[in-house]
Scaffold this active site. Structure first.
Site, PDB file in Angstrom:
ATOM      1  N   SER A   1       0.791  -1.231   0.000  1.00  0.00           N
ATOM      2  CA  SER A   1       0.000   0.000   0.000  1.00  0.00           C
ATOM      3  C   SER A   1       0.824   1.281   0.000  1.00  0.00           C
ATOM      4  O   SER A   1       0.252   2.378  -0.047  1.00  0.00           O
ATOM      5  CB  SER A   1      -0.973   0.005   1.184  1.00  0.00           C
ATOM      6  OG  SER A   1      -2.027  -0.904   0.944  1.00  0.00           O
ATOM      7  N   VAL A   2       2.128   1.181   0.022  1.00  0.00           N
ATOM      8  CA  VAL A   2       2.949   2.357  -0.249  1.00  0.00           C
ATOM      9  C   VAL A   2       2.760   2.776  -1.709  1.00  0.00           C
ATOM     10  O   VAL A   2       3.114   3.886  -2.108  1.00  0.00           O
ATOM     11  CB  VAL A   2       4.430   2.081   0.088  1.00  0.00           C
ATOM     12  CG1 VAL A   2       5.301   3.295  -0.180  1.00  0.00           C
ATOM     13  CG2 VAL A   2       4.571   1.689   1.572  1.00  0.00           C
TER      14      VAL A   2
END
Length: 405
Positions: free
Chosen positions: A80-81
């Site tokens: 999710s970065v």
């Protein structure tokens, strides 16, 4: 020093300046303890203050079984970065008039029409996808046996070879959790948004990210593929032996890790299959230096990629706290959480701090009031995302800065 990292952060005009010993010693201690206690296998931590790179360290192992040391230019699966990178690209497309954030997603994806429990078919806007107010969810965010399970919806970091059309078709059959705009639920909405961006511009999402974000910021290792396998960090999951000692387990495709009421399903080799769709919420790989380049650009107001107004919009709390799945005092902006009440959260971070992480074991935050950007990419899930290490590192940074005054 590793030149790839220096080249990566050069785009943000970050000069290197040695950290005060108080900061260096405290951060070193937080990292060393996590590795010694086998909560982490390896990590790369970068800290910038007022545009200067004041701390940089690669610690532990990139691959435990071969004793390969971690490098500053190690490539990680970002999970999710990915979201802040794709969110920034969406804002750029909106600036250019190539997408309309307030348009219904059906303008770009006509077949994507999920329904509410009563069978009605509400409109979902791109802005609602961006802010997780669409009514969609994640499979890992639902209890075992949910419709997401039954439909085999991919969370964007599993199921190698699955195409976006198939996943959208599955997702469109899942029931919306609430009417769009009337709630918050962390979701696969960025995957939907990413494909809408691609259809709107007739440009594949990987090419959009390269054009709008990676190339302008010299993020040479950021891609929906691994650009150099020799530098890839092997991922591990938290482990606890029968005697109570820790030993993270090497992650493989089909690794399943319990997560609240659901489960995280990993496929570290997903990017090796060219048929895997580019997940706008979880599909990128990259380095800590690349991530810092983006965050420092955001902290400085947009620089090479965005207008200051767009950055201010992203950093605004669009969905106020309290929110499901977030710590007290944290609301949500576009691409990250926004701290609105430090006291409620019990954190030394300033109001307006933005932060997020990734389920492969990453965390980052930007405290713009203090000119501070901190990136910690690790190869150990979930400890590196929301375990003891993340709080130890945060507190070490602020204690070190306070002691250095």
């Amino acid at each position: 020093m590793n030149l790839p990292v220096l080249e990566s952060v050069a785009a943000t005009a970050i000069a290197e300046h040695p950290a005060p010993s108080a900061l260096r010693d405290r951060v070193d201690d937080a990292i060393d303890r996590a590795i010694a206690e086998r909560r982490l296998v390896g990590a790369v931590v970068l800290i910038a203050r007022d545009g200067q790179l004041v701390y940089r360290r690669a610690a532990g192992l990139a691959d435990r079984e071969s004793d390969r040391l971690m490098r500053e230019d190690a490539i990680f699966l970002l999970a999710s970065v990915t979201k802040p990178i794709v969110a920034a690209a969406a804002m750029k497309l909106a600036e250019q008039g190539r997408i309309d954030l307030d348009a219904p997603v059906t303008r770009y994806l006509p077949q994507f029409r999920p329904r509410l429990a009563d069978g009605s078919e509400p409109q979902i806007t791109l802005r609602q996808l961006l802010s997780h107010t669409s009514g969609l969810s994640y499979r890992f965010g639902e209890p075992t046996g949910s419709d997401y399970d039954q439909l085999n919806v991919s969370d964007g970091f599993d199921q190698p070879g699955l195409g976006i059309d198939d996943n959208l078709q599955r997702l469109s059959q899942a029931q919306l959790r609430f009417p769009p705009g009337q709630g918050f639920k962390y979701s696969i909405g960025l995957d939907v948004l990413g494909e809408a961006m691609a259809r709107a511009t007739d440009t594949p999402l990987p090419a959009l990210i390269e054009e709008l974000i990676a190339a302008p910021l010299a993020m040479k290792d950021t891609a929906f593929r691994i650009v150099d396998h020799k530098r890839t960090a092997t991922p591990y999951t938290d482990g606890l032996a029968a005697d109570g000692s820790r030993r993270p387990a090497r992650m493989h495709d089909e690794t399943v890790l319990p997560f609240f009421d659901g489960a995280l399903r990993y496929a570290p080799n997903r990017l090796e299959n060219a048929a895997s769709y580019p997940s706008g919420g979880a599909g990128l790989a990259g380095t800590a230096g690349d991530v810092l380049s983006l965050l420092e650009t955001v902290r400085r107001g947009g620089g090479e990629i965005l207008q200051a107004e767009s950055v201010a919009t992203m950093m605004r709390e669009h969905v106020p706290a309290p929110l499901e799945g977030l710590d007290p005092g944290w609301g949500y902006g576009y691409g990250w959480a926004v701290l609105s009440d430090p006291a409620a959260s019990g954190t030394p971070q300033s109001r307006g701090t933005i932060a997020w992480g990734g389920v492969y074991g990453h965390s980052w935050f930007v405290d713009a009031q203090r000119g501070l950007s901190v990136v910690a990419l690790t190869n150990t899930a979930i400890e590196g995302m929301e375990g003891e290490f993340t709080f130890d590192l945060r507190d070490a940074v602020y204690a070190g800065l306070a002691a250095a005054k």
